[in-house]
Motif scaffolding. Structure first.
Motif, PDB file in Angstrom:
ATOM      1  N   ALA A 189      34.839  35.790  37.131  1.00 46.77           N
ATOM      2  CA  ALA A 189      34.894  35.905  36.351  1.00 46.77           C
ATOM      3  C   ALA A 189      36.344  35.055  35.978  1.00 46.77           C
ATOM      4  CB  ALA A 189      34.425  36.902  35.008  1.00 46.77           C
ATOM      5  N   LEU A 190      37.010  36.568  36.934  1.00 50.01           N
ATOM      6  CA  LEU A 190      38.494  35.544  37.328  1.00 50.01           C
ATOM      7  C   LEU A 190      39.151  34.245  38.023  1.00 50.01           C
ATOM      8  CD1 LEU A 190      40.093  39.165  38.278  1.00 50.01           C
ATOM      9  CD2 LEU A 190      39.885  38.329  36.537  1.00 50.01           C
ATOM     10  N   MET A 191      37.821  34.133  38.367  1.00 48.14           N
ATOM     11  CA  MET A 191      37.778  32.806  39.490  1.00 48.14           C
ATOM     12  C   MET A 191      37.881  31.398  38.002  1.00 48.14           C
ATOM     13  SD  MET A 191      34.944  34.026  42.652  1.00 48.14           S
ATOM     14  CE  MET A 191      36.258  31.968  43.467  1.00 48.14           C
ATOM     15  N   ILE A 192      36.602  31.889  37.134  1.00 48.85           N
ATOM     16  CA  ILE A 192      36.891  30.754  35.850  1.00 48.85           C
ATOM     17  C   ILE A 192      38.166  31.262  35.308  1.00 48.85           C
ATOM     18  CG2 ILE A 192      35.127  30.374  33.998  1.00 48.85           C
ATOM     19  CD1 ILE A 192      33.110  31.715  35.317  1.00 48.85           C
ATOM     20  N   PHE A 244      32.554  40.440  27.841  1.00 50.89           N
ATOM     21  CA  PHE A 244      32.609  38.574  26.912  1.00 50.89           C
ATOM     22  C   PHE A 244      33.504  37.938  27.074  1.00 50.89           C
ATOM     23  CE2 PHE A 244      33.593  43.625  25.325  1.00 50.89           C
ATOM     24  CZ  PHE A 244      33.115  43.767  24.805  1.00 50.89           C
ATOM     25  N   TYR A 245      34.339  37.352  28.490  1.00 57.89           N
ATOM     26  CA  TYR A 245      34.900  36.081  28.561  1.00 57.89           C
ATOM     27  C   TYR A 245      33.762  35.290  29.340  1.00 57.89           C
ATOM     28  CZ  TYR A 245      37.777  32.815  31.106  1.00 57.89           C
ATOM     29  OH  TYR A 245      38.602  31.739  30.920  1.00 57.89           O
ATOM     30  N   ILE A 266      48.677  33.578  34.431  1.00 55.31           N
ATOM     31  CA  ILE A 266      48.952  35.537  34.304  1.00 55.31           C
ATOM     32  C   ILE A 266      48.362  36.366  33.703  1.00 55.31           C
ATOM     33  CG2 ILE A 266      50.224  37.272  35.251  1.00 55.31           C
ATOM     34  CD1 ILE A 266      49.416  35.189  37.998  1.00 55.31           C
ATOM     35  N   ILE A 267      48.969  36.096  32.237  1.00 52.99           N
ATOM     36  CA  ILE A 267      48.611  36.674  31.518  1.00 52.99           C
ATOM     37  C   ILE A 267      47.066  36.240  31.322  1.00 52.99           C
ATOM     38  CG2 ILE A 267      48.579  36.709  28.629  1.00 52.99           C
ATOM     39  CD1 ILE A 267      51.986  36.094  29.547  1.00 52.99           C
ATOM     40  N   LEU A 293      43.954  39.294  30.866  1.00 60.65           N
ATOM     41  CA  LEU A 293      43.326  39.619  29.578  1.00 60.65           C
ATOM     42  C   LEU A 293      41.277  39.179  30.104  1.00 60.65           C
ATOM     43  CD1 LEU A 293      44.817  37.854  26.872  1.00 60.65           C
ATOM     44  CD2 LEU A 293      44.866  40.920  27.126  1.00 60.65           C
ATOM     45  N   SER A 294      41.212  38.968  30.729  1.00 63.80           N
ATOM     46  CA  SER A 294      39.986  38.462  31.496  1.00 63.80           C
ATOM     47  C   SER A 294      39.643  40.068  31.833  1.00 63.80           C
ATOM     48  CB  SER A 294      39.629  36.830  32.296  1.00 63.80           C
ATOM     49  OG  SER A 294      40.172  36.995  33.155  1.00 63.80           O
TER      50      SER A 294
END
Length: 66
Positions: A18-21, A41-42, A29-30, A34-35
């Motif tokens: 999910a962070l890579m997407i 959910f993201y 960065i913000i 949040l993700s």
């Protein structure tokens, strides 16, 4: 006990995915923070909006290793 460990590894890997997407689409960065907090959910949001269609679910992780 190993079943819990396996589910923990899957949970961790889906969070990284999910962070890579998020970084692929936003470069913020913000939004990354949040993700990281709300990554399940993201990930569902990205699936429902179609950002992972047309093989993007494969292309995004591969773009980090080129």
């Amino acid at each position: 006990m190993s079943k819990q460990r396996d589910s923990g590894i899957a949970y961790f890997l889906l969070g990284i995915y999910a962070l890579m997407i998020n970084w692929y689409y936003n470069h913020s960065i913000i939004f990354l923070i949040l993700s990281y907090i709300f990554w399940p959910f993201y990930l569902i949001y990205e699936l429902l909006t179609g950002h992972l269609s047309h093989d993007m679910w494969k292309i995004i992780p591969l773009s980090y290793f080129k």
